[in-house]
Design a protein around this motif. Sequence first.
Motif, short mmCIF file in Angstrom:
data_model
loop_
_atom_site.label_atom_id
_atom_site.label_comp_id
_atom_site.label_asym_id
_atom_site.label_seq_id
_atom_site.Cartn_x
_atom_site.Cartn_y
_atom_site.Cartn_z
N SER A 94 0.85 -1.19 0.00
CA SER A 94 0.00 0.00 0.00
C SER A 94 0.88 1.23 0.00
O SER A 94 1.96 1.24 0.61
N LEU A 95 0.43 2.27 -0.69
CA LEU A 95 1.21 3.50 -0.75
C LEU A 95 1.31 4.14 0.63
O LEU A 95 0.31 4.30 1.32
N SER A 96 2.53 4.50 1.01
CA SER A 96 2.71 5.32 2.20
C SER A 96 2.44 6.78 1.83
O SER A 96 2.41 7.14 0.65
N ALA A 97 2.23 7.61 2.84
CA ALA A 97 2.02 9.04 2.58
C ALA A 97 3.24 9.62 1.88
O ALA A 97 3.11 10.44 0.96
N ARG A 98 4.43 9.21 2.32
CA ARG A 98 5.66 9.71 1.71
C ARG A 98 5.75 9.33 0.23
O ARG A 98 6.04 10.17 -0.62
N ARG A 99 5.47 8.05 -0.07
CA ARG A 99 5.57 7.60 -1.45
C ARG A 99 4.52 8.27 -2.33
O ARG A 99 4.81 8.65 -3.47
N ALA A 100 3.31 8.41 -1.83
CA ALA A 100 2.26 9.08 -2.61
C ALA A 100 2.68 10.51 -2.95
O ALA A 100 2.47 10.99 -4.08
N GLY A 101 3.30 11.19 -2.00
CA GLY A 101 3.79 12.55 -2.26
C GLY A 101 4.86 12.57 -3.33
O GLY A 101 4.89 13.46 -4.19
N GLU A 102 5.78 11.58 -3.28
CA GLU A 102 6.83 11.50 -4.30
C GLU A 102 6.23 11.27 -5.69
O GLU A 102 6.68 11.87 -6.68
N LEU A 103 5.22 10.42 -5.76
CA LEU A 103 4.59 10.15 -7.06
C LEU A 103 3.84 11.36 -7.58
O LEU A 103 3.84 11.64 -8.79
N ARG A 104 3.20 12.11 -6.69
CA ARG A 104 2.53 13.35 -7.11
C ARG A 104 3.56 14.35 -7.66
O ARG A 104 3.29 15.05 -8.66
N ASP A 105 4.72 14.41 -7.02
CA ASP A 105 5.78 15.30 -7.51
C ASP A 105 6.23 14.90 -8.91
O ASP A 105 6.45 15.76 -9.77
N VAL A 106 6.37 13.61 -9.15
CA VAL A 106 6.78 13.12 -10.47
C VAL A 106 5.72 13.47 -11.52
O VAL A 106 6.04 13.87 -12.65
N LEU A 107 4.45 13.32 -11.15
CA LEU A 107 3.35 13.55 -12.10
C LEU A 107 3.07 15.03 -12.34
O LEU A 107 2.37 15.37 -13.30
N ARG A 108 3.62 15.90 -11.49
CA ARG A 108 3.30 17.32 -11.61
C ARG A 108 3.68 17.88 -12.98
O ARG A 108 3.02 18.79 -13.49
N GLU A 109 4.74 17.34 -13.59
CA GLU A 109 5.18 17.81 -14.90
C GLU A 109 4.42 17.15 -16.05
O GLU A 109 4.71 17.42 -17.21
N HIS A 110 3.46 16.27 -15.71
CA HIS A 110 2.72 15.54 -16.76
C HIS A 110 1.22 15.56 -16.44
O HIS A 110 0.58 14.52 -16.28
N PRO A 111 0.61 16.75 -16.39
CA PRO A 111 -0.77 16.87 -15.93
C PRO A 111 -1.81 16.23 -16.85
O PRO A 111 -2.94 15.97 -16.41
N TYR A 112 -1.46 15.99 -18.12
CA TYR A 112 -2.43 15.44 -19.05
C TYR A 112 -2.29 13.93 -19.26
O TYR A 112 -3.03 13.34 -20.05
N VAL A 113 -1.33 13.31 -18.57
CA VAL A 113 -1.26 11.85 -18.57
C VAL A 113 -2.42 11.33 -17.72
O VAL A 113 -2.63 11.78 -16.59
N LEU A 114 -3.20 10.40 -18.26
CA LEU A 114 -4.34 9.85 -17.53
C LEU A 114 -3.84 8.99 -16.37
O LEU A 114 -3.12 8.02 -16.57
N VAL A 115 -4.24 9.34 -15.15
CA VAL A 115 -3.88 8.57 -13.96
C VAL A 115 -5.13 7.86 -13.45
O VAL A 115 -6.14 8.49 -13.13
#
Length: 451
Positions: free
Chosen positions: A233-254
């Motif tokens: 399961s995603l930890s809060a820390r890991r979820a934050g890291e993944l959001r940071d990675v996705l910030r530069e790709h806002p139109y990629v479907l998640v």
Amino acid sequence: MELHIRGRSASEIAESLRELVERGDLRPGDPLPPVRSLAESLGVNRNTAVAAYRHLTQAGVLITRGRGGTRVADRSPVAQEGYAPDSVLRDIGTGNPDPALIPDPSKALAGLAGRPVLYGEPVIDPGLETWARDWMAAGLGPAGDAVRLTITSGAADAVERLLAQSLTRDDAVALEDPCFLASIHTVRLAGYRPVAVPVDDEGMTAAGLRAALEQGVRAVVCTPRAQNPTGASLSARRAGELRDVLREHPYVLVIEDDHFSALSQRPFHSIIGPEHRRWALVRSVSKFLGPDMCLAVTASDAETADRLAMRLTPGTTWVSHLLQRLTHALMTDPEVLARIEAAGAHYAERNAVFARMLGERGIEAAAGDGLNVWVGLPAGADAVSAQLMRRGWLARGGGEFQLDAGDAARRLRLTVHDLDDDDLARLADDLAAAGEAARSVPARADAAGMR
């Protein structure tokens, strides 16, 4: 074998290749000539050969692997969840919930009578929509303020339609590795290109997602809790890291597939940031109300919701309102909710007991969250499974869930929550013996060869 490919136009070349595949002269996995070589041999422009390959790739006949070249697509079936047919062995690879823990719908069914629903009426039953809006918005943060709801026939149906409304054949999709079987099947059947993202104890890795985005993936499928098969399961820390990675790709479907939701013993941490433009959170009721319910709620941004609704229009326009009303009645019944909570605690306790037993025998095991236990092996899963069969157990090898090279081929995914302590102990003993026997087989074979 020399291939007799003919044609001067892209359509003629494509038809010639299709005939070779249909006759069996080209088989799944067979490589095709490089574009330049094919163009030279036929005396045509390189772009003509490219167009022929593209046409067959879009039709699902061929598959392109970049530097790996172009090959005939493999249409062999993907393994499916559920009981193995016609087996006398104790099946510990099903991935099923315990039927004894699924709430009885009899009382709720008695109160479903009402006027018929006709064409043109709202596709979401009002009662379910009110309940589902609160259920889905929780945990999404700012994204939950603008949530749009769609009802589909289960989570796999939702994921398939979400990908179809956004992608075309050969588009790249980031999938967890190891991966849920339904996701592998969906991506392969649709002709998308899976890009493996490793999973560790905290879920999808940030480095793996970054690498996948650099390869041009247009969609990401992530399991925030009870990842199948690992239980991570995603930890809060890991979820934050993944959001940071996705910030530069806002139109990629998640797409977040929170399949275990109401049963999960872990908090929900979303990878969907407030600035992300294309997203969907999918929650099915199958794990706690039963697989036969076939209902999932999808919360998404407005554009994704509109596109998803368009994908529903040609076929299943709506999910039965009787089914929607039954789901609403069950999920607002305090007795049912208490039963679901007890079921989640039961799964966690049984898996933890088994993982502890395996640890006492020197076997690596992750109970994690979910219905299964992810077990490490001293030898290949196929060899260990064969040894377990001799002891009366039917297991599921981790290699079935593997996308890329990794250690899944030396793991088992076991469903043991319906076993009592005595059966768990016997299985743990048999697993330890099976692992030792499988590990010693090559050594005995080498010794035999030396004599």
